[in-house]
Design a protein around this motif. Structure first.
Motif, short mmCIF file in Angstrom:
data_model
loop_
_atom_site.label_atom_id
_atom_site.label_comp_id
_atom_site.label_asym_id
_atom_site.label_seq_id
_atom_site.Cartn_x
_atom_site.Cartn_y
_atom_site.Cartn_z
N ASP A 260 0.83 -1.20 0.00
CA ASP A 260 0.00 0.00 0.00
C ASP A 260 0.87 1.25 0.00
N ARG A 261 1.82 1.28 0.92
CA ARG A 261 2.71 2.44 1.02
C ARG A 261 3.45 2.68 -0.30
N ASP A 262 3.97 1.63 -0.88
CA ASP A 262 4.74 1.77 -2.11
C ASP A 262 3.87 2.24 -3.26
N ARG A 263 2.64 1.76 -3.35
CA ARG A 263 1.75 2.20 -4.42
C ARG A 263 1.40 3.68 -4.28
N ILE A 264 1.24 4.13 -3.04
CA ILE A 264 0.96 5.55 -2.82
C ILE A 264 2.15 6.39 -3.26
N ILE A 265 3.36 5.99 -2.88
CA ILE A 265 4.56 6.75 -3.24
C ILE A 265 4.73 6.83 -4.76
N HIS A 266 4.37 5.77 -5.47
CA HIS A 266 4.55 5.73 -6.92
C HIS A 266 3.37 6.30 -7.69
N SER A 267 2.36 6.78 -7.00
CA SER A 267 1.18 7.31 -7.69
C SER A 267 1.44 8.70 -8.28
N SER A 268 0.70 9.02 -9.33
CA SER A 268 0.80 10.35 -9.94
C SER A 268 0.36 11.43 -8.97
N ALA A 269 -0.69 11.16 -8.21
CA ALA A 269 -1.22 12.15 -7.27
C ALA A 269 -0.18 12.51 -6.21
N PHE A 270 0.61 11.53 -5.77
CA PHE A 270 1.63 11.81 -4.77
C PHE A 270 2.71 12.71 -5.35
N ARG A 271 3.13 12.46 -6.57
CA ARG A 271 4.15 13.32 -7.19
C ARG A 271 3.65 14.74 -7.34
N ARG A 272 2.38 14.92 -7.66
CA ARG A 272 1.86 16.27 -7.86
C ARG A 272 1.85 17.10 -6.58
N LEU A 273 1.89 16.45 -5.43
CA LEU A 273 1.94 17.19 -4.18
C LEU A 273 3.18 18.08 -4.09
N MET A 274 4.20 17.76 -4.89
CA MET A 274 5.43 18.55 -4.90
C MET A 274 5.16 20.01 -5.23
N THR B 56 -9.08 5.00 -5.32
CA THR B 56 -9.98 3.92 -5.72
C THR B 56 -10.47 4.05 -7.17
N ARG B 57 -10.22 5.20 -7.79
CA ARG B 57 -10.80 5.40 -9.11
C ARG B 57 -9.90 6.16 -10.09
N LEU B 58 -9.34 7.29 -9.66
CA LEU B 58 -8.71 8.20 -10.61
C LEU B 58 -7.30 7.81 -11.00
N GLU B 59 -6.58 7.11 -10.15
CA GLU B 59 -5.28 6.57 -10.55
C GLU B 59 -5.55 5.36 -11.44
N ARG B 60 -5.12 5.46 -12.68
CA ARG B 60 -5.46 4.41 -13.66
C ARG B 60 -4.19 3.89 -14.33
N HIS B 61 -3.51 2.98 -13.63
CA HIS B 61 -2.25 2.45 -14.13
C HIS B 61 -2.26 0.92 -14.24
N TYR B 62 -3.13 0.29 -13.49
CA TYR B 62 -3.10 -1.17 -13.39
C TYR B 62 -4.06 -1.81 -14.39
N ALA B 63 -3.71 -3.00 -14.85
CA ALA B 63 -4.48 -3.66 -15.89
C ALA B 63 -5.83 -4.15 -15.39
N GLU B 64 -5.92 -4.56 -14.11
CA GLU B 64 -7.10 -5.26 -13.63
C GLU B 64 -8.09 -4.39 -12.86
N PHE B 65 -7.72 -3.15 -12.57
CA PHE B 65 -8.61 -2.32 -11.76
C PHE B 65 -8.23 -0.85 -11.89
N ASP B 66 -9.20 0.02 -11.62
CA ASP B 66 -8.92 1.44 -11.45
C ASP B 66 -8.45 1.67 -10.01
N GLY B 67 -7.73 2.75 -9.80
CA GLY B 67 -7.23 3.06 -8.47
C GLY B 67 -6.02 2.23 -8.11
N LEU B 68 -5.68 2.23 -6.83
CA LEU B 68 -4.49 1.53 -6.35
C LEU B 68 -4.82 0.21 -5.68
N ASN B 69 -6.12 -0.08 -5.51
CA ASN B 69 -6.56 -1.34 -4.89
C ASN B 69 -5.87 -1.55 -3.53
N LEU B 70 -5.93 -0.52 -2.68
CA LEU B 70 -5.32 -0.59 -1.36
C LEU B 70 -6.11 -1.54 -0.46
#
Length: 381
Positions: free
Chosen positions: A31-45, A130-144
């Motif tokens: 979970d932690r790693d997926r959050i760090i690698h998310s686009s939304a986390f980078r934009r916080l910069m 749960t929805r707006l991060e769209r990187h994974y093949a099987e689901f929208d979001g990060l599936n935390l």
């Protein structure tokens, strides 16, 4: 060794979409790693904490604030025998839903979204993961995991009354038990947020020249910390003196939370994480005395920093950016980038369209929002 009331990754309620477990990372580490690698986390910069990004490179941003919160949260969580990885995941994700321009942008967007279900940055964080991060093949979001989602949704306490649409929408699909308290790990993340911003806002306010060391020396906790530094190192240069004093303020707050929370947990003796959720009161707290001191510090910061004339002038400027962009995109969604067009086509009514526009604006960084305002609004005037 985890305390009995800590969240055990081996007992996690799992993910909405089942996945094969990692051979070398716990579910909360993932979970932690997926959050760090998310686009939304980078934009916080490039999103505002208090000062808009263009006002200086040394002030905190939402990203550096989130990292500081996670560092404090790890310390407290480890001292209390809680699950450090889950605590860190919630801490790193707690501000993902923030708009550009911090709380100013959120206030503006919430007013614009009032006819369409409102806007709340905690609820928006759930929508992102749960929805707006769209990187994974099987689901929208990060599936935390359920525990991470619960912590993001209600780290500040039970969520009752009318729910923001972004939270209600997901909770209907995956019950986060919003009426109960969150895990002790999520409660730690919430208080780590308080500790981090109370400390670093003093530092940033000093850097901005909104007040002086002599003025904050009259505040509880702060004055004692400056006095201790002066006793240990008389004549220390101002920059080191400031740092030494404010890091001691940090230490006082962290130590108080650990001591008070340890007492509460020993007295309540919850046997598992579920018992923490159903206790009916938080288990992670400041002492009453320190909480009273923090109210004085917050009142000072509100008066001298958050409502300082220079800060208010910038707030008015950036509020107009959000107020101009929202109706523009709502009236002409063709102005949205190509990747948003499929969502626009699927929008059943104006409410659905407004929520897409809110998602787009909330995801903007300060710089991008100002650039788009210059390009689409100011350039036409």
């Amino acid at each position: 060794m985890l305390a009995p009331h800590a969240c055990d990754p081996g007992q996690s309620r799992g993910r909405r979409f089942p996945e094969q477990e990692s051979a070398f990372r716990s579910c909360f580490q993932r979970d932690r790693d997926r959050i760090i690698h998310s686009s939304a986390f980078r934009r916080l910069m490039n999103k505002t904490q208090v000062f808009v990004v263009h006002e200086g490179d040394s002030f905190r941003t939402r990203l550096t604030h989130s990292i500081e919160v996670a560092q404090v949260a790890r310390t407290i969580s480890g001292a209390l025998g809680l699950n450090v990885e889950l605590t860190e995941a919630v801490a790193l994700a707690h501000d993902l839903g923030h708009t550009p321009f911090g709380h100013t942008g959120e206030d503006a967007l919430a007013a614009l979204m009032a006819p369409y279900g409102g806007f709340d940055h905690n609820a928006q964080a759930i929508r992102i993961v749960t929805r707006l991060e769209r990187h994974y093949a099987e689901f929208d979001g990060l599936n935390l995991t359920w525990e991470a989602l619960e912590g993001i949704a209600k780290h500040n306490g039970p969520v009752t009354g009318p729910l923001p649409y972004a939270l209600a929408e997901y909770d209907a699909l995956h019950d986060l038990e919003l009426a109960t308290h969150a895990s002790a790990e999520a409660q730690v993340a919430a208080l780590a947020d308080d500790i981090a911003y109370n400390n670093h806002d003093l530092h940033d306010g000093l850097r901005a020249g909104l007040f002086t060391e002599d003025e904050i020396a009259s505040l509880p906790i702060v004055g004692d910390c400056f006095a201790e530094v002066d006793r240990l190192w008389p004549g220390l240069d101002w920059k080191r003196r400031r740092h030494e004093a404010l890091r001691r303020v940090f230490g006082v707050m962290v130590g108080d939370v650990i001591d008070r929370s340890r007492d509460i947990l020993q007295q309540a003796a919850p046997q598992d994480a579920a018992a923490v959720r159903n206790l009916g009161r938080p288990v992670i707290r400041f002492s009453d005395a320190l909480w009273s001191d923090l109210r004085d510090i917050r009142a000072f910061l509100f008066r001298r920093m958050y409502r300082a004339p220079s800060v208010m002038a910038v707030r008015a400027e950036v509020t107009k950016v959000v107020e101009d962009l929202f109706p523009l995109f709502l009236a002409d969604p063709s102005l949205l980038p190509e990747k948003w067009r499929e969502d626009v086509k699927a929008a059943a009514d104006e409410t659905a369209l407004a929520r897409i526009v809110a998602d787009y604006i909330a995801g903007m960084t300060d710089r991008f929002a100002m650039h788009e305002h210059q390009r689409l609004v100011a350039g036409l005037s």
